[in-house]
Design a protein around this motif. Structure first.
Motif, PDB file in Angstrom:
ATOM      1  N   ARG A 182       2.719 -20.993  -9.949  1.00 43.17           N
ATOM      2  CA  ARG A 182       3.031 -19.576 -10.771  1.00 43.17           C
ATOM      3  C   ARG A 182       3.655 -20.288 -12.196  1.00 43.17           C
ATOM      4  N   ILE A 183       4.626 -21.263 -12.049  1.00 43.55           N
ATOM      5  CA  ILE A 183       5.236 -21.867 -13.288  1.00 43.55           C
ATOM      6  C   ILE A 183       4.035 -22.286 -14.161  1.00 43.55           C
ATOM      7  N   LEU A 184       3.209 -23.202 -13.649  1.00 42.16           N
ATOM      8  CA  LEU A 184       2.084 -23.793 -14.117  1.00 42.16           C
ATOM      9  C   LEU A 184       1.164 -22.750 -14.864  1.00 42.16           C
ATOM     10  N   GLU A 185       0.853 -21.709 -14.140  1.00 38.78           N
ATOM     11  CA  GLU A 185       0.184 -20.531 -14.567  1.00 38.78           C
ATOM     12  C   GLU A 185       0.811 -19.850 -15.808  1.00 38.78           C
ATOM     13  N   ARG A 186       2.180 -19.693 -15.813  1.00 37.91           N
ATOM     14  CA  ARG A 186       2.772 -19.053 -17.007  1.00 37.91           C
ATOM     15  C   ARG A 186       2.860 -20.150 -18.184  1.00 37.91           C
ATOM     16  N   PHE A 187       2.828 -21.344 -17.928  1.00 45.31           N
ATOM     17  CA  PHE A 187       2.932 -22.190 -18.996  1.00 45.31           C
ATOM     18  C   PHE A 187       1.477 -22.349 -19.720  1.00 45.31           C
ATOM     19  N   LEU A 188       0.466 -22.412 -18.982  1.00 43.46           N
ATOM     20  CA  LEU A 188      -1.004 -22.292 -19.409  1.00 43.46           C
ATOM     21  C   LEU A 188      -0.927 -20.990 -20.299  1.00 43.46           C
ATOM     22  N   ALA A 189      -0.822 -20.198 -19.735  1.00 46.29           N
ATOM     23  CA  ALA A 189      -1.022 -18.743 -20.418  1.00 46.29           C
ATOM     24  C   ALA A 189      -0.226 -18.693 -21.611  1.00 46.29           C
ATOM     25  N   ALA A 190       1.156 -19.346 -21.693  1.00 46.31           N
ATOM     26  CA  ALA A 190       1.721 -19.233 -22.994  1.00 46.31           C
ATOM     27  C   ALA A 190       1.171 -20.426 -24.127  1.00 46.31           C
ATOM     28  N   ALA A 191       0.772 -21.567 -23.475  1.00 44.82           N
ATOM     29  CA  ALA A 191       0.273 -22.531 -24.451  1.00 44.82           C
ATOM     30  C   ALA A 191      -1.085 -21.984 -25.029  1.00 44.82           C
TER      31      ALA A 191
END
Length: 324
Positions: A182-191
């Motif tokens: 979930r954290i990586l998904e948020r990171f990728l969406a923001a980046a």
């Protein structure tokens, strides 16, 4: 007197059964899957040439030979890395993989992490060997002493010195696989969306990023430190700057997946069928503390071979550069 190079089925089986453990040790010692394979092959050559009838415990003999081959490689590698262009990072590997040994305990999984392998680079080769054999594989100090040709007290000293260095700087991975995803998904969406505010919210205040391009790929050659700088770096990396570079290479379709690499959730990015990068993350208290990006094509070969033919599931991100 050297033994005959012809080998019985039993002698060949002794090496074959030990091979996964030898590779697992060599990878942790060298931080390179390619060099680990070479070291294991060199150990096999030594096994062929040995007087095998006089070897009472083949696995112990092979482990000693393999470890000492790795120690020699570590010594020469330090000189080579002084000439390395940009930042040096360990080669990522896909896990689980039978060649990498068990990853059932916290210590076994941590011994595979990119952050841990980077920490091990600060130890002397004997300290690194004593620490890896003890922490990741549960060898006793008497066994380690025999492998390293030191006294049992000497093995204990090497281990405790190494443990002291590592404990001062090691970071604990504080997220389950589901939380990490979930954290990586948020990171990728923001980046990928260039959302600096969202990126800064995901990153810890003293966030850091390292990238290894081996002088072949345009990545940062120095560490990126601090939440604001790291956020801008990844917004650009996923944004127009990187997209223009891919256009020049005639690459179009981008797909990004989450996989398990080095015992932890990681991101792999493809352009068409070409593996571009593997990103490993340190996660602390629900946020990203550090990111290590491997983009050096030579150091992506092993994990690229592991990924070929595997079902990576649905991509987390997928788009065409031509549409941007």
């Amino acid at each position: 007197m050297l033994g005959d190079v012809s080998m019985s089925a039993v002698e060949l089986e002794a090496f074959t059964s030990a091979r996964p453990r030898l590779f697992a040790i060599a990878y942790r010692l060298l931080g390179s899957a390619g060099e680990a394979e070479d070291a294991v092959q060199d150990a096999f050559v030594r096994w062929q040439a040995a007087d095998r009838e006089r070897v009472r415990e083949p696995v112990a003999w092979l482990t000693k030979v393999l470890t000492n081959l790795c120690l020699n490689r570590l010594t020469s590698a330090r000189a080579r890395r002084e000439q390395y262009v940009g930042q040096w990072l360990p080669e990522p590997v896909l896990t689980p993989d039978d060649r990498l040994g068990p990853l059932e305990t916290v210590e076994q999984r941590e011994s595979m992490s990119l952050a841990f392998l980077v920490l091990l680079e600060r130890l002397t080769p004997p300290e690194r060997a004593a620490f890896v054999l003890r922490e990741a594989f549960g060898y006793g100090h008497r066994e380690i002493a025999g492998i390293l040709d030191v006294t049992e007290a000497g093995s204990q000293q090497l281990y405790h010195r190494a443990k002291g260095h590592v404990e001062r700087e090691r970071s604990r991975f504080s997220a389950t696989d589901a939380q990490a995803r979930r954290i990586l998904e948020r990171f990728l969406a923001a980046a990928s969306g260039g959302d600096l505010a969202a990126l800064e919210e995901i990153l810890v205040a003293d966030a850091a990023a390292w990238a290894d391009g081996g002088g072949q790929i345009g990545v940062a050659r120095h560490p990126i430190l601090g939440v604001a700088k790291v956020a801008r770096y990844f917004a650009n990396w996923f944004g127009n700057v990187n997209m223009e570079r891919l256009r020049r290479l005639n690459l179009d379709h981008i797909k990004v997946y989450i996989v398990e690499a080095n015992g932890r959730p990681a991101v792999v990015a493809y352009a068409d069928d070409r593996l571009l990068a593997v990103m490993g993350f340190d996660l602390v208290d629900g946020r990203v503390g550090a990111v290590r990006t491997m983009a050096n094509p030579e150091k992506l070969r092993f994990i690229g071979d592991q990924l070929d033919g595997r079902d990576r599931g649905e991509p987390l991100l997928a788009f065409s550069i031509a549409e941007l």
